[in-house]
Design an enzyme around this catalytic site. Structure first.
Site, PDB file in Angstrom:
ATOM      1  N   GLU A 120       4.007   3.545  -1.393  1.00  0.00           N
ATOM      2  CA  GLU A 120       3.349   4.225  -2.516  1.00  0.00           C
ATOM      3  C   GLU A 120       2.976   5.642  -2.117  1.00  0.00           C
ATOM      4  OE1 GLU A 120       0.651   1.827  -4.911  1.00  0.00           O
ATOM      5  OE2 GLU A 120      -0.852   3.392  -4.650  1.00  0.00           O
ATOM      6  N   ASP A 122       0.569   8.763  -3.672  1.00  0.00           N
ATOM      7  CA  ASP A 122      -0.481   8.951  -4.671  1.00  0.00           C
ATOM      8  C   ASP A 122      -0.984  10.383  -4.778  1.00  0.00           C
ATOM      9  OD1 ASP A 122      -0.409   6.200  -4.726  1.00  0.00           O
ATOM     10  OD2 ASP A 122      -2.299   5.915  -3.701  1.00  0.00           O
ATOM     11  N   GLU A 124      -4.443  11.606  -6.645  1.00  0.00           N
ATOM     12  CA  GLU A 124      -5.645  11.152  -7.349  1.00  0.00           C
ATOM     13  C   GLU A 124      -6.574  12.350  -7.531  1.00  0.00           C
ATOM     14  OE1 GLU A 124      -6.177   6.552  -6.039  1.00  0.00           O
ATOM     15  OE2 GLU A 124      -6.683   8.053  -4.516  1.00  0.00           O
TER      16      GLU A 124
END
Length: 312
Positions: A120, A122, A124
């Site tokens: 993954e 990311d 954010e």
């Protein structure tokens, strides 16, 4: 009589070609060509080519790509929540995880994959009180292990206009970019025994959610629901990547998405194996001037530095 290019002209031609490859020669698509809402459909609002995700004290919202991909580039233009956004997280990520696997983790832009050993990538975006810097946190999960957080201040106000957030992924590197400026690079160092995400097809996701237990000042500042709904706006949806059929095995996808004599993917070109000189300088500037937190230097969490930190 043939006309030769002057040396300067040749340099300009090569520079233009290099920039075109780095950008990926992609054009924006409509949201529904690439994505679909994944939860809280009543909090997903369409305004022409713009999509809004809403968060209130009932629910957040999210969307997911219709397909999964192995290598390529994804980019989305986002205008983040205006005003007092403390406690909220807007995420954009590439992941093996599908929506059912996400359970209650439903915020951010990520690229992700399913399973306990999922990969993954990311973005954010951490909400703040009015006037405070907007922090972006990046993280990577490799073989199911995360804890690779980095945080930095954005060098502009991301709530007044749209900015492009993108992830480039090939067999040599994963690059996080803001308006085509690289902010983080993870290089393939498998020869040194370090994991690299190269065998799992992943989807592209984004969501907005309440994370006031940690998002703003470590959870000290809670979400003020009197300012709800909190709205993140999207446009410019781009995925230029190797699409993987849902029924295909991992080995089949790996063969499909690797360059060969019959096909050549732009992200496998030699120029894409590492950052160019200009982007390397941009990366150094970002990390020297905007970095707030880097897991590799956190001796409290990691008395022994993670192995990839010794090989940067």
């Amino acid at each position: 009589m043939a006309t030769a290019f002057a040396p300067l002209s040749m340099k300009l031609v090569f520079f233009s070609f290099a920039v075109a490859i780095l950008v990926g020669l992609v054009s924006s698509s409509r949201f529904d060509e690439l994505f679909q809402p994944s939860w809280a459909l009543d909090h997903v609002v369409y305004e022409g080519e713009q999509l809004n995700l809403k968060l209130d004290n009932y629910s957040g919202a999210g969307f997911a790509s219709k397909s999964k991909y192995l290598f390529g580039k994804t980019a989305i233009q986002i205008k983040l929540v205006e005003g007092d956004s403390a406690g909220t997280v807007t995420a954009f990520y590439v992941s093996l995880l599908d929506f059912l696997s996400l359970n209650l983790f439903v915020g951010g832009t990520q690229m992700s994959s399913d399973g306990p050993n999922h990969n993954e990538f990311d973005f954010e975006f951490l909400g703040n009180t009015t006037g405070e810097p907007y922090l972006v946190q990046t993280n990577m999960y490799l073989n199911g292990v995360g804890n690779r957080e980095e945080r930095l201040n954005l060098w502009f106000d991301p709530t007044t206009d749209f900015h492009t957030y993108s992830i480039l992924w090939n067999q040599r590197q994963v690059v996080f970019m803001v308006d085509e400026t690289p902010i983080r690079v993870y290089t393939n160092k498998e020869k040194k025994g370090l994991p690299f995400p190269k065998d799992q097809a992943m989807g592209v996701y984004s969501s907005i959610w309440n994370a006031d237990d940690w998002a703003t000042q470590g959870g000290r500042v809670k979400t003020d629901w009197s300012h709800a709904p909190f709205v993140a706006s999207y446009k410019g949806f781009e995925i230029d990547a190797c699409e993987c059929p849902a029924t295909a095995a991992a080995e089949e996808n790996a063969n499909r998405c690797s360059s060969s004599r019959e096909r050549r993917y732009w992200w496998d070109e030699p120029i894409m194996a590492e950052l160019g000189l200009h982007q390397s300088h941009q990366l150094l500037w970002v990390r020297a001037n905007q970095m707030v937190y880097e897991y590799c230097t956190d001796s409290t969490r990691f008395p022994v530095a993670p192995p990839e930190c010794d090989h940067r």
